[in-house]
Design a protein around this motif. Structure first.
Motif, PDB file in Angstrom:
ATOM      1  N   GLY A 165       0.852  -1.195   0.000  1.00 19.32           N
ATOM      2  CA  GLY A 165       0.000   0.000   0.000  1.00 19.32           C
ATOM      3  C   GLY A 165       0.884   1.240   0.000  1.00 19.32           C
ATOM      4  N   ALA A 166       0.692   2.088  -1.015  1.00 17.55           N
ATOM      5  CA  ALA A 166       1.655   3.177  -1.257  1.00 17.55           C
ATOM      6  C   ALA A 166       1.312   4.481  -0.538  1.00 17.55           C
ATOM      7  CB  ALA A 166       1.763   3.421  -2.760  1.00 17.55           C
ATOM      8  N   MET A 167       0.208   4.514   0.196  1.00 14.99           N
ATOM      9  CA  MET A 167      -0.251   5.776   0.780  1.00 14.99           C
ATOM     10  C   MET A 167       0.800   6.445   1.661  1.00 14.99           C
ATOM     11  SD  MET A 167      -3.706   6.400   2.999  1.00 14.99           S
ATOM     12  CE  MET A 167      -3.099   6.057   4.631  1.00 14.99           C
ATOM     13  N   GLN A 168       1.537   5.621   2.421  1.00  9.93           N
ATOM     14  CA  GLN A 168       2.489   6.191   3.392  1.00  9.93           C
ATOM     15  C   GLN A 168       3.724   6.790   2.718  1.00  9.93           C
ATOM     16  OE1 GLN A 168       1.798   6.304   6.626  1.00  9.93           O
ATOM     17  NE2 GLN A 168       0.085   4.878   6.796  1.00  9.93           N
ATOM     18  N   GLY A 184      -3.212   1.226  10.640  1.00 10.59           N
ATOM     19  CA  GLY A 184      -3.172   2.523   9.949  1.00 10.59           C
ATOM     20  C   GLY A 184      -2.292   3.519  10.652  1.00 10.59           C
ATOM     21  N   PHE A 185      -2.854   4.718  10.908  1.00  9.25           N
ATOM     22  CA  PHE A 185      -2.031   5.798  11.469  1.00  9.25           C
ATOM     23  C   PHE A 185      -1.636   5.531  12.919  1.00  9.25           C
ATOM     24  CE2 PHE A 185      -4.367   7.851   7.971  1.00  9.25           C
ATOM     25  CZ  PHE A 185      -3.266   8.258   7.225  1.00  9.25           C
ATOM     26  N   SER A 186      -2.396   4.680  13.612  1.00  8.04           N
ATOM     27  CA  SER A 186      -1.932   4.265  14.949  1.00  8.04           C
ATOM     28  C   SER A 186      -1.890   2.744  14.988  1.00  8.04           C
ATOM     29  CB  SER A 186      -2.840   4.821  16.052  1.00  8.04           C
ATOM     30  OG  SER A 186      -4.172   4.521  15.747  1.00  8.04           O
ATOM     31  N   GLY A 198       1.179  -0.840   4.445  1.00 10.82           N
ATOM     32  CA  GLY A 198       1.903   0.345   3.988  1.00 10.82           C
ATOM     33  C   GLY A 198       3.134   0.575   4.839  1.00 10.82           C
ATOM     34  N   THR A 199       4.210   0.981   4.201  1.00 11.81           N
ATOM     35  CA  THR A 199       5.397   1.370   4.954  1.00 11.81           C
ATOM     36  C   THR A 199       6.274   2.270   4.100  1.00 11.81           C
ATOM     37  OG1 THR A 199       7.337   0.627   6.170  1.00 11.81           O
ATOM     38  CG2 THR A 199       6.682  -0.720   4.289  1.00 11.81           C
ATOM     39  N   SER A 200       7.024   3.128   4.786  1.00  7.19           N
ATOM     40  CA  SER A 200       7.992   3.971   4.088  1.00  7.19           C
ATOM     41  C   SER A 200       9.407   3.464   4.366  1.00  7.19           C
ATOM     42  CB  SER A 200       7.830   5.417   4.578  1.00  7.19           C
ATOM     43  OG  SER A 200       7.906   5.445   5.992  1.00  7.19           O
TER      44      SER A 200
END
Ligand SMILES: NC(=O)c1ccc[n+]([C@@H]2O[C@H](COP(=O)([O-])OP(=O)(O)OC[C@H]3O[C@@H](n4cnc5c(N)ncnc54)[C@H](OP(=O)(O)O)[C@@H]3O)[C@@H](O)[C@H]2O)c1
Length: 293
Positions: free
Chosen positions: A23-26, A218-220, A258-260
């Motif tokens: 998942g590319a969102m991050q 997700g964000f948390s 997702g991960t950066s």
């Protein structure tokens, strides 16, 4: 645990993909807005994912906006033949980074063209209608007839190969299917948040992919003492155990964590190798549920 399976792949439209995608969102900047701090690291994560066998990437042109798609193009174009890029339409971004609904027919048409341009494609493999009713994490009822008919028309014109839905209720799924076939549903679902259990099973019976968003919270990050303790006991990270549980939950689940960070990417992909008994994973799932109540 429903329609469980150890299979490594599942079909997505007319292609077969590895069950752990990306998942590319991050990859966009903070708040999914603007450029990342380190664009080279973002490109490295995308290239690392493909090198490790990922062939399913989830994106949207409203991530950034445009940034995530531009990074995907820069890292991966010309795209590998087996890569399925799934995008979504239904939102745009304000100048302050706010999330703005973009669900009118003209908005959806613009959204499809924005994706074609930023990904440098003539046809989008899968486009999800991101339904806007509800809280953003939890869907709510409301007819999607006009919106889904607009996307079906773009499919007939040859701009989209397959259609899907995101943040949709079971009745919106049925309504969409009365207009055109769908190949995937992307909703909020993970070890702790399981409101979609019946929908996962219904889609499995129809051989339609279910793609949880926020698979790791997700964000948390997912918070569960049971998860942390069980992961420790099995020599896994909690995030790996959360992904292994999803893989075992139903054979039609495709993951897009997702991960950066390349270390997290590798850790997440290694969840495909975990061989815990389904009965053990099922018990862990039930214990986490009890803890969450
Ligand atoms: N349709 C929709 O409405 C919708 C909504 C949200 C998301 N999505 C899609 O779903 C994808 C997945 O959701 P998501 O990325 O928001 O959430 P997620 O996959 O549940 O979690 C991502 C977060 O977990 C961290 N993380 C990843 N791997 C980790 C690991 N091994 N250990 C510890 N932390 C880890 C990441 O931080 P690091 O960068 O530090 O690794 C990131 O902050 C998105 O990328 C997007 O494509 C769709």
């Amino acid at each position: 645990m429903g329609n469980t399976s150890n299979a490594r792949t599942y079909k997505l439209g007319d292609k077969t993909v590895a069950r752990i995608g990306y998942g590319a969102m991050q990859l966009a900047g903070p708040g999914v807005f603007g450029a990342p701090k380190d664009p080279d690291a973002a490109l490295a994560v995308l290239r690392g994912a493909i090198a490790a066998g990922v062939n399913h990437i989830d994106t949207a042109d409203f991530y950034g906006p445009h940034i995530t798609n531009q990074l995907i193009r820069e890292a991966l174009y010309p795209y590998p033949d087996d890569l399925v890029i799934v995008t979504k339409v239904g939102a745009s971004r304000g100048e302050d980074g706010s999330w703005v609904p973009a669900q009118a027919p003209a908005d959806l048409i613009r959204g499809v063209h924005d994706n074609l341009r930023s990904l440098q494609l003539d046809v989008l493999e899968v486009v999800n209608l991101r339904v806007i009713e509800g809280t953003g994490r939890t869907p709510a009822e409301g007819s999607i007839e006009e919106r889904f008919t607009t996307l079906a028309e773009l499919q007939r014109q040859g701009l989209i190969r397959h259609l899907g839905l995101s943040n949709a209720t079971a009745s919106q799924v049925k309504e969409a299917q009365s207009i055109a076939p769908i190949v995937c549903v992307q909703n909020h679902y993970n070890l702790v948040h399981r409101a979609d259990d019946p929908l996962v099973d219904t889609l499995a019976e129809q051989e339609i992919a279910y793609v949880p968003f926020f698979p790791l919270g997700g964000f948390s990050r997912l918070q569960s003492e049971v998860l942390d303790a069980e992961a420790h006991q099995h020599g896994l990270s909690p995030m790996q155990l959360a992904l292994a549980w999803l893989l075992a939950r139903s054979s039609n689940i495709l993951l897009i964590p997702g991960t950066s960070r390349i270390e997290h990417l590798n850790e997440n992909l290694a969840a495909a190798e975990i061989n815990l008994a389904t009965s053990m994973l099922s018990r862990i799932g039930q214990t986490v549920q009890k803890e969450a109540r």
